[in-house]
Design a protein around this motif. Structure first.
Motif, PDB file in Angstrom:
ATOM      1  N   GLU A 118       1.805  17.206 -12.167  1.00  0.00           N
ATOM      2  CA  GLU A 118       1.767  18.610 -11.762  1.00  0.00           C
ATOM      3  C   GLU A 118       2.914  19.352 -12.413  1.00  0.00           C
ATOM      4  OE1 GLU A 118      -0.333  20.236  -9.413  1.00  0.00           O
ATOM      5  OE2 GLU A 118      -1.621  18.429  -9.582  1.00  0.00           O
ATOM      6  N   LYS A 119       4.105  18.675 -12.364  1.00  0.00           N
ATOM      7  CA  LYS A 119       5.320  19.270 -12.938  1.00  0.00           C
ATOM      8  C   LYS A 119       5.117  19.570 -14.420  1.00  0.00           C
ATOM      9  CE  LYS A 119       9.525  17.289 -13.698  1.00  0.00           C
ATOM     10  NZ  LYS A 119      10.507  16.250 -13.317  1.00  0.00           N
ATOM     11  N   LEU A 120       4.573  18.522 -15.106  1.00  0.00           N
ATOM     12  CA  LEU A 120       4.386  18.663 -16.550  1.00  0.00           C
ATOM     13  C   LEU A 120       3.423  19.805 -16.864  1.00  0.00           C
ATOM     14  CD1 LEU A 120       4.277  14.965 -17.774  1.00  0.00           C
ATOM     15  CD2 LEU A 120       6.078  16.628 -18.179  1.00  0.00           C
ATOM     16  N   SER A 121       2.340  19.792 -16.077  1.00  0.00           N
ATOM     17  CA  SER A 121       1.359  20.836 -16.362  1.00  0.00           C
ATOM     18  C   SER A 121       1.927  22.197 -16.034  1.00  0.00           C
ATOM     19  CB  SER A 121       0.052  20.559 -15.591  1.00  0.00           C
ATOM     20  OG  SER A 121       0.135  20.943 -14.282  1.00  0.00           O
ATOM     21  N   ALA A 122       2.700  22.238 -14.929  1.00  0.00           N
ATOM     22  CA  ALA A 122       3.341  23.503 -14.572  1.00  0.00           C
ATOM     23  C   ALA A 122       4.283  23.956 -15.670  1.00  0.00           C
ATOM     24  CB  ALA A 122       4.084  23.327 -13.242  1.00  0.00           C
ATOM     25  N   LEU A 123       5.092  23.030 -16.181  1.00  0.00           N
ATOM     26  CA  LEU A 123       6.051  23.318 -17.241  1.00  0.00           C
ATOM     27  C   LEU A 123       5.328  23.836 -18.489  1.00  0.00           C
ATOM     28  CD1 LEU A 123       8.688  20.479 -17.039  1.00  0.00           C
ATOM     29  CD2 LEU A 123       9.093  22.920 -16.771  1.00  0.00           C
ATOM     30  N   ALA A 124       4.220  23.158 -18.830  1.00  0.00           N
ATOM     31  CA  ALA A 124       3.446  23.552 -20.014  1.00  0.00           C
ATOM     32  C   ALA A 124       2.920  24.958 -19.838  1.00  0.00           C
ATOM     33  CB  ALA A 124       2.283  22.559 -20.199  1.00  0.00           C
ATOM     34  N   GLU A 125       2.425  25.169 -18.572  1.00  0.00           N
ATOM     35  CA  GLU A 125       1.893  26.500 -18.315  1.00  0.00           C
ATOM     36  C   GLU A 125       3.006  27.539 -18.462  1.00  0.00           C
ATOM     37  OE1 GLU A 125      -0.691  28.340 -14.701  1.00  0.00           O
ATOM     38  OE2 GLU A 125      -0.820  26.138 -15.038  1.00  0.00           O
ATOM     39  N   ILE A 126       4.179  27.261 -17.905  1.00  0.00           N
ATOM     40  CA  ILE A 126       5.334  28.149 -18.007  1.00  0.00           C
ATOM     41  C   ILE A 126       5.658  28.390 -19.463  1.00  0.00           C
ATOM     42  CG2 ILE A 126       7.847  28.286 -17.582  1.00  0.00           C
ATOM     43  CD1 ILE A 126       7.186  26.798 -14.884  1.00  0.00           C
ATOM     44  N   ALA A 156       0.828  -1.204   0.000  1.00  0.00           N
ATOM     45  CA  ALA A 156       0.000   0.000   0.000  1.00  0.00           C
ATOM     46  C   ALA A 156       0.866   1.260   0.000  1.00  0.00           C
ATOM     47  CB  ALA A 156      -0.909  -0.017   1.233  1.00  0.00           C
ATOM     48  N   GLY A 157       1.926   1.170   0.799  1.00  0.00           N
ATOM     49  CA  GLY A 157       2.855   2.314   0.874  1.00  0.00           C
ATOM     50  C   GLY A 157       3.449   2.623  -0.488  1.00  0.00           C
ATOM     51  N   ALA A 158       3.911   1.504  -1.125  1.00  0.00           N
ATOM     52  CA  ALA A 158       4.556   1.651  -2.428  1.00  0.00           C
ATOM     53  C   ALA A 158       3.588   2.273  -3.443  1.00  0.00           C
ATOM     54  CB  ALA A 158       5.020   0.282  -2.899  1.00  0.00           C
ATOM     55  N   LYS A 159       2.373   1.759  -3.390  1.00  0.00           N
ATOM     56  CA  LYS A 159       1.339   2.263  -4.288  1.00  0.00           C
ATOM     57  C   LYS A 159       1.130   3.759  -4.080  1.00  0.00           C
ATOM     58  CE  LYS A 159      -2.141  -1.075  -5.680  1.00  0.00           C
ATOM     59  NZ  LYS A 159      -3.217  -1.824  -5.074  1.00  0.00           N
ATOM     60  N   GLU A 160       1.019   4.088  -2.805  1.00  0.00           N
ATOM     61  CA  GLU A 160       0.761   5.480  -2.444  1.00  0.00           C
ATOM     62  C   GLU A 160       1.894   6.375  -2.970  1.00  0.00           C
ATOM     63  OE1 GLU A 160      -2.338   7.547  -0.596  1.00  0.00           O
ATOM     64  OE2 GLU A 160      -2.168   5.441  -1.148  1.00  0.00           O
ATOM     65  N   ARG A 161       3.115   5.837  -2.773  1.00  0.00           N
ATOM     66  CA  ARG A 161       4.295   6.571  -3.212  1.00  0.00           C
ATOM     67  C   ARG A 161       4.265   6.778  -4.727  1.00  0.00           C
ATOM     68  NH1 ARG A 161       7.567   3.886   0.059  1.00  0.00           N
ATOM     69  NH2 ARG A 161       8.222   2.455  -1.600  1.00  0.00           N
ATOM     70  N   ASP A 162       3.967   5.676  -5.445  1.00  0.00           N
ATOM     71  CA  ASP A 162       3.915   5.752  -6.920  1.00  0.00           C
ATOM     72  C   ASP A 162       2.895   6.799  -7.374  1.00  0.00           C
ATOM     73  OD1 ASP A 162       5.783   3.824  -6.922  1.00  0.00           O
ATOM     74  OD2 ASP A 162       4.469   2.180  -7.669  1.00  0.00           O
ATOM     75  N   LYS A 163       1.733   6.701  -6.682  1.00  0.00           N
ATOM     76  CA  LYS A 163       0.647   7.618  -7.021  1.00  0.00           C
ATOM     77  C   LYS A 163       1.117   9.064  -6.839  1.00  0.00           C
ATOM     78  CE  LYS A 163      -4.259   7.665  -6.005  1.00  0.00           C
ATOM     79  NZ  LYS A 163      -5.184   7.235  -4.948  1.00  0.00           N
ATOM     80  N   ALA A 164       1.764   9.278  -5.679  1.00  0.00           N
ATOM     81  CA  ALA A 164       2.238  10.623  -5.359  1.00  0.00           C
ATOM     82  C   ALA A 164       3.237  11.092  -6.428  1.00  0.00           C
ATOM     83  CB  ALA A 164       2.871  10.628  -3.980  1.00  0.00           C
ATOM     84  N   LYS A 165       4.150  10.140  -6.785  1.00  0.00           N
ATOM     85  CA  LYS A 165       5.164  10.438  -7.802  1.00  0.00           C
ATOM     86  C   LYS A 165       4.496  10.860  -9.108  1.00  0.00           C
ATOM     87  CE  LYS A 165       9.301   7.816  -6.807  1.00  0.00           C
ATOM     88  NZ  LYS A 165       9.848   6.472  -6.955  1.00  0.00           N
ATOM     89  N   GLN A 166       3.523  10.057  -9.540  1.00  0.00           N
ATOM     90  CA  GLN A 166       2.819  10.316 -10.800  1.00  0.00           C
ATOM     91  C   GLN A 166       2.165  11.685 -10.737  1.00  0.00           C
ATOM     92  OE1 GLN A 166       0.193   7.003 -11.138  1.00  0.00           O
ATOM     93  NE2 GLN A 166       1.660   5.786 -12.370  1.00  0.00           N
ATOM     94  N   GLN A 167       1.538  11.934  -9.575  1.00  0.00           N
ATOM     95  CA  GLN A 167       0.832  13.204  -9.430  1.00  0.00           C
ATOM     96  C   GLN A 167       1.830  14.369  -9.548  1.00  0.00           C
ATOM     97  OE1 GLN A 167      -1.806  12.705  -6.219  1.00  0.00           O
ATOM     98  NE2 GLN A 167      -2.999  14.510  -6.679  1.00  0.00           N
ATOM     99  N   ILE A 168       2.923  14.172  -8.799  1.00  0.00           N
ATOM    100  CA  ILE A 168       3.964  15.210  -8.834  1.00  0.00           C
ATOM    101  C   ILE A 168       4.424  15.450 -10.265  1.00  0.00           C
ATOM    102  CG2 ILE A 168       6.371  15.731  -8.166  1.00  0.00           C
ATOM    103  CD1 ILE A 168       5.589  14.215  -5.473  1.00  0.00           C
ATOM    104  N   GLU A 169       4.672  14.317 -10.966  1.00  0.00           N
ATOM    105  CA  GLU A 169       5.132  14.395 -12.371  1.00  0.00           C
ATOM    106  C   GLU A 169       4.130  15.170 -13.221  1.00  0.00           C
ATOM    107  OE1 GLU A 169       8.450  13.328 -14.748  1.00  0.00           O
ATOM    108  OE2 GLU A 169       8.065  13.037 -12.611  1.00  0.00           O
TER     109      GLU A 169
END
Lengths: 378, 172
Positions: free
Chosen positions: B124-132, B109-122
């Protein structure tokens, strides 16, 4: 009878008799006293109580005694009953030494009567018979004597005692025996397991009531015989003969085919001893009678010998005191007499139970032998 | 002496009367005693012996039964002990397994949560980059427009530039 007893028996009879013959009337007659004491009588005489002296200065006594009636068969009068001496004399019979004799016609024994109506005939037998007895008349005395009466009393006592024991078994069903019941049980079981069963096998229970009656009857009779005032039952050859005859009948009635074959055609014996010179059948037939004869004589002799010994020892006091003349002599011998009588009494207590045991055991053995089958040998 | 011999003879010789009475009395009391004493006593003795024998054999059977029961009990106890050991062992194993499973599940569950968080971060990053990128692009266009507007406000400059561009193109 053992050798010492036999010696005393002979000494008492002949020794004392000789002494008596030398000094008639003066000496104490020990043999006569003893013989009369153990004899069956028509009176149950307990004792005499001194009542003082009569006009001539002789001591008088009141006897405590039970006079038993006479009952007899006579070839002259048939079955006859008489209440006492007077009645007997009226009917023409006279008692003499416990025997009963028919009087000759026209004679009277009145001269032998004392002042109190007691008949005391001090005559020798032959002279008495010649003077008074009618030899043509046969008399069979069937009176219920002291011994018979005592046997009835012992029978009643046995019935009372063992009915009580039987009731105790019913009352205490399934419980351990107690008191007298327990004491008698030991004896009953002893007779059953040591006398009846080993010799009679399967038939033990059939004969056990007879054996028990025999044993206890003789035992009780012997114990009573040792007590004062009582009759000497088993020391009487007529009594022991009757018991032995009953055993004899039981043996013959229960004898098997083998038993009779053994007598008349003994196996293992050459034929000429059986049919040529019939020694074996004669010996065997004698054997049929010697067995009960030995039973009767053994019991009679043992009990009589014991009575002779005790009475002889007591008589010593009277012999030594010279019938009351020499008190010191009587007192001197008294401790020895009493001590010896005590020892003999103790011995007689053992004999009182050993003799009925032997009688009962041998009855069982003889009946067992007669019932035996010899199919397995010869 | 002589009278003694008579008495002695009567002791030794049977008397028919006494003989008869003895036999009669003895037989009468034999039958009475047999009926009223010996039979009840002997049957009571037999009954008691039979009951004692029965009791003894019963006791023996009970003892055997007892021994058997005891052996049974012991076997049962032994079995129960083995069973208990097995149950404890099983329970231990199960506990271990459950703990392990729980641990595994938690880790997963931890690993899953971590992956999910990573994906979300990614993301967010991508969308932030696109916005920039968008912002930067529109800013650049705006700036360029403004520069271009300022540069080409003089029509002579426009003409000069156009000529120069044509000249470049011609050179190519």
């Amino acid at each position: 009878m053992s050798v010492p007893k036999l010696l005393i028996f002979i000494l008492l009879i002949f020794g004392s008799s000789t002494a008596f013959a030398q000094h008639e009337e003066e000496k104490f007659d020990a043999a006569g006293t003893i013989l009369h004491h153990i004899l069956d009588t028509h009176d149950w005489h307990i004792t005499d109580i001194p009542t003082g002296t009569d006009a001539e200065g002789h001591a008088t006594y009141t006897p405590i005694a039970l006079h038993l009636p006479w009952f007899f068969y006579s070839s002259r009068d048939g079955f006859t009953f008489a209440s006492g001496t007077e009645s007997l004399l009226e009917k023409g019979y006279v008692p003499y030494h416990e025997g009963l004799y028919p009087l000759k016609a026209g004679v009277s024994v009145a001269e032998h009567m004392d002042d109190h109506g007691h008949l005391e005939i001090h005559m020798e037998e032959e002279a008495f018979k010649e003077a008074y007895v009618d030899e043509a008349v046969t008399v069979i005395d069937l009176s219920l004597t002291k011994t018979s009466l005592q046997m009835i009393l012992i029978g009643l006592l046995l019935l009372f005692v063992f009915r009580g024991v039987a009731k105790a078994y019913q009352r205490r069903e399934g419980q351990a025996p107690k008191g007298f019941q327990g004491a008698m049980e030991v004896v009953i079981i002893f007779i059953r397991d040591e006398v009846a069963r080993p010799y009679l096998g399967d038939k033990a229970m059939v004969f056990l009531p007879y054996l028990l009656t025999l044993f206890f009857f003789i035992w009780f009779a012997n114990l009573f015989g040792l007590m004062p005032f009582n009759s000497n039952i088993a020391g009487n050859i007529s009594v022991t003969s009757a018991l032995a005859v009953l055993t004899f009948i039981i043996i013959q009635v229960n004898g098997t085919k083998d038993y009779w074959r053994h007598i008349f055609n003994t196996p293992g014996v050459p034929w000429w001893l059986k049919f040529g010179i019939p020694i074996m059948p004669i010996v065997e037939v004698i054997g049929i009678f010697t067995k009960p004869f030995a039973l009767a004589v053994r019991l009679f002799a043992n009990i009589t010998a014991g009575h002779f010994m005790v009475l002889g020892l007591v008589s010593l006091i009277f012999i030594m005191s010279n019938a009351g003349e020499n008190v010191a002599g009587g007192l001197g011998i008294m401790p020895i007499s009493v001590l010896f009588s005590l020892v003999i009494f103790a011995l007689e207590m053992i004999v009182a139970i050993v003799q009925p045991f032997i009688f009962t055991l041998l009855t069982a053995v003889f009946v067992g032998m007669a019932m035996e089958s010899h199919d397995d040998h010869h | 002496m002589h009278t003694h011999m008579i008495v002695l003879a009567s002791i030794m010789g049977p008397e028919l009367g006494l003989f008869f009475w003895t036999a009669l009395i003895f037989l009468i009391f034999f039958f009475l005693l047999r009926r009223f004493a010996w039979k009840p006593i002997l049957s009571a003795l037999n009954a008691r012996e039979a009951s004692i024998e029965a009791s003894l054999s019963e006791a023996k059977a009970a003892k055997e039964e007892m021994a058997k029961l005891k052996a049974d009990n012991e076997a049962l106890l032994k079995e129960a002990r083995v069973e208990r050991d097995k149950i404890i062992q099983d329970a231990n194993a199960m506990a271990d397994r459950i703990v392990k499973e729980a641990r595994d599940a938690a880790a997963e569950a931890g690993a899953k949560e971590r992956d999910k968080a990573k994906q979300q971060i990614e993301a967010e990053k991508l969308s932030a980059l696109a916005e920039i990128k968008d912002t930067a692009a529109s800013l650049a266009v705006e700036v360029a427009e403004k520069i271009l507007r300022a540069q080409f406000e003089d029509p002579k400059a426009q003409e000069a530039f156009a000529r120069k561009v044509i000249a470049d193109l011609n050179q190519n």
